[in-house]
Design a protein around this motif. Structure first.
Motif, PDB file in Angstrom:
ATOM      1  N   UNK A  41       0.816  -1.217   0.000  1.00 31.99           N
ATOM      2  CA  UNK A  41       0.000   0.000   0.000  1.00 31.99           C
ATOM      3  C   UNK A  41       0.847   1.265   0.000  1.00 31.99           C
ATOM      4  N   UNK A  42       2.102   1.178  -0.435  1.00 30.31           N
ATOM      5  CA  UNK A  42       2.989   2.345  -0.406  1.00 30.31           C
ATOM      6  C   UNK A  42       2.441   3.498  -1.227  1.00 30.31           C
ATOM      7  N   UNK A  43       1.729   3.204  -2.311  1.00 31.08           N
ATOM      8  CA  UNK A  43       1.244   4.273  -3.187  1.00 31.08           C
ATOM      9  C   UNK A  43       0.097   5.060  -2.571  1.00 31.08           C
ATOM     10  N   UNK A  44      -0.751   4.394  -1.799  1.00 33.07           N
ATOM     11  CA  UNK A  44      -1.946   5.074  -1.300  1.00 33.07           C
ATOM     12  C   UNK A  44      -1.771   5.635   0.109  1.00 33.07           C
ATOM     13  N   UNK A  45      -0.850   5.102   0.885  1.00 32.75           N
ATOM     14  CA  UNK A  45      -0.691   5.565   2.273  1.00 32.75           C
ATOM     15  C   UNK A  45      -0.442   7.068   2.406  1.00 32.75           C
ATOM     16  N   UNK A  46       0.326   7.709   1.526  1.00 36.91           N
ATOM     17  CA  UNK A  46       0.507   9.161   1.675  1.00 36.91           C
ATOM     18  C   UNK A  46      -0.796   9.946   1.594  1.00 36.91           C
ATOM     19  N   UNK A  52      -6.467   2.221   2.494  1.00 36.96           N
ATOM     20  CA  UNK A  52      -6.875   3.186   1.463  1.00 36.96           C
ATOM     21  C   UNK A  52      -7.926   4.166   1.962  1.00 36.96           C
ATOM     22  N   UNK A  53      -8.219   4.166   3.258  1.00 37.52           N
ATOM     23  CA  UNK A  53      -9.294   4.993   3.804  1.00 37.52           C
ATOM     24  C   UNK A  53      -8.746   6.286   4.401  1.00 37.52           C
ATOM     25  N   UNK A  87     -13.616   8.194   3.389  1.00 31.93           N
ATOM     26  CA  UNK A  87     -13.550   8.056   1.933  1.00 31.93           C
ATOM     27  C   UNK A  87     -12.429   7.098   1.533  1.00 31.93           C
ATOM     28  N   UNK A  88     -12.692   6.319   0.498  1.00 33.72           N
ATOM     29  CA  UNK A  88     -11.663   5.443  -0.049  1.00 33.72           C
ATOM     30  C   UNK A  88     -10.880   6.186  -1.122  1.00 33.72           C
TER      31      UNK A  88
END
Length: 385
Positions: free
Chosen positions: A53-58, A138-139, A255-256
């Motif tokens: 999940x490195x791309x979405x965590x920020x 992703x939340x 929100x996702x």
């Protein structure tokens, strides 16, 4: 035409029940009760299972760490065997704050679903807070959301409070499929019945579940749902069967940020768990597809056939046209509030039969994938069934 008319009447009867007697599943309000601030705020620990999940965590983790919660609030990110540097990204985003702890999940034992195992690892590391907040990587959370969840839990003495996250509707396919996905979920698990004490309906939305730790332990802990692919519904059932009180609502504050840019992405999202929802039963699969066809395909087909029959003077055409049009109208009317919730035009509602047939195809494909040994595939893993 008489057969078409009879099928249309059956569909109409189904829609009359769904609209009037199925727990108001189509209603999108009122949301969490405001509640008063407690005299003392309980400790909350958020558990975030994260696999690649490195791309979405920020986009998400900072919103959780920034929650202005009046009591003790900590976040545990459980790195579930990631290969993209998820743990490093999470640590960097934490910036040294003592609110965040990043842990690596041990090797998953046989019989455990990947996410549930990561949840269990987070619970083990959490200590003994009053509440656990299970949330997906992703939340993203609006300011004050965690405090609002706790207020609602304390005000109504709830053991579980869950919020259905707003999903992305940026692309054409997302706008077509996502609102229907949430609509069908609410049809399966009417939120008002989930919230009603004594009702058998139980569910939760996995992106955001606040649960009392002691109630979860009394119910058997996460171990009791270790093989669950649809872990949120399983957790809701676990808590309710143990005598706990649950609440489930739609939310715009949760929100996702996970994108589903193409049809293939959305197709995979649905097929991953659709056949699991049917307990891998061919009989339930057959019944589900037949019900989808009756409720969603028959009304527009009967309406069109009946109107054409009126022109040619075919017997029973009026019955087919009237029943089909009325059932189709009720269907669209129940779907319109969900479209408005997603800030989409209710003029999209009459197209719901087409989307329902796509979901029927996805469900069939989910069964096919399961039989091919690829059931529940997600990030290199398959379901432990």
């Amino acid at each position: 035409m008489l057969v078409v008319g009879v099928l249309a009447l059956a569909a109409l009867a189904g829609w009359l029940y769904l609209a009037l007697g199925h727990g108001g599943f189509w209603k999108t309000g009122p949301g969490l009760p405001p509640g008063a601030d407690p005299s003392g705020w309980p400790e909350v620990v958020a558990v975030v299972p994260a696999r690649d999940e490195a791309a979405v965590l920020p986009e998400t983790l900072p919103t959780l760490l920034a929650q202005e919660y009046p009591g003790t609030f900590r976040v545990i990110v459980v790195d579930d065997g990631s290969g993209d540097g998820t743990a490093d990204v999470a640590t960097r985003l934490g910036g040294g704050t003592d609110r965040l702890r990043v842990v690596g999940a041990l090797e998953r034992p046989p019989g455990w679903a990947g996410k549930v195992w990561a949840m269990s690892e987070g619970v083990q590391d959490a200590g003994e807070p009053e509440f656990l907040l299970f949330t997906d990587a992703d939340i993203a959370y609006a300011p004050g959301t965690v405090a609002g969840l706790v207020r609602a839990a304390l005000a109504d003495e709830r053991d579980l409070v869950s919020q259905m996250a707003m999903l992305n509707t940026d692309t054409r396919w997302e706008r077509l499929i996502v609102p229907a996905f949430v609509y069908f979920f609410a049809q399966l698990y009417p939120f008002r019945r989930v919230t009603r004490d004594g009702a058998r309906t139980a569910a939760a939305a996995g992106g955001c579940i606040l649960v009392r730790r002691e109630t979860l332990a009394y119910a058997g802990g996460v171990n009791a749902i270790k093989g669950a692919l649809i872990d949120d519904v399983a957790l809701g059932r676990l808590i309710k069967r143990a005598g706990g009180s649950c609440r489930l609502d739609l939310s715009r504050d949760v929100t996702s940020r996970r994108p589903y840019p193409g049809l293939a992405d959305l197709w995979t999202m649905v097929t991953r768990s659709a056949y699991d929802q049917l307990r891998y039963s061919p009989a339930l699969l057959t019944g589900t597809i037949a019900t989808l066809v009756l409720l969603y395909a028959v009304p527009p087909a009967a309406a069109v056939a009946g109107l054409a029959g009126l022109v040619t003077g075919t017997g029973s055409a009026a019955l087919a046209a009237a029943a089909g049009l009325l059932a189709w109208t009720i269907m669209a009317a129940t779907y319109a509030p969900m479209l408005r919730h997603y800030r989409l035009s209710p003029l999209r509602a009459p197209a719901l039969p087409l989307v329902a047939l796509m979901y029927a195809a996805m469900t069939i494909d989910s069964a096919r994938r399961h039989r091919a040994g690829r059931g529940g595939a997600w990030k290199g893993r398959t379901a432990p069934h």
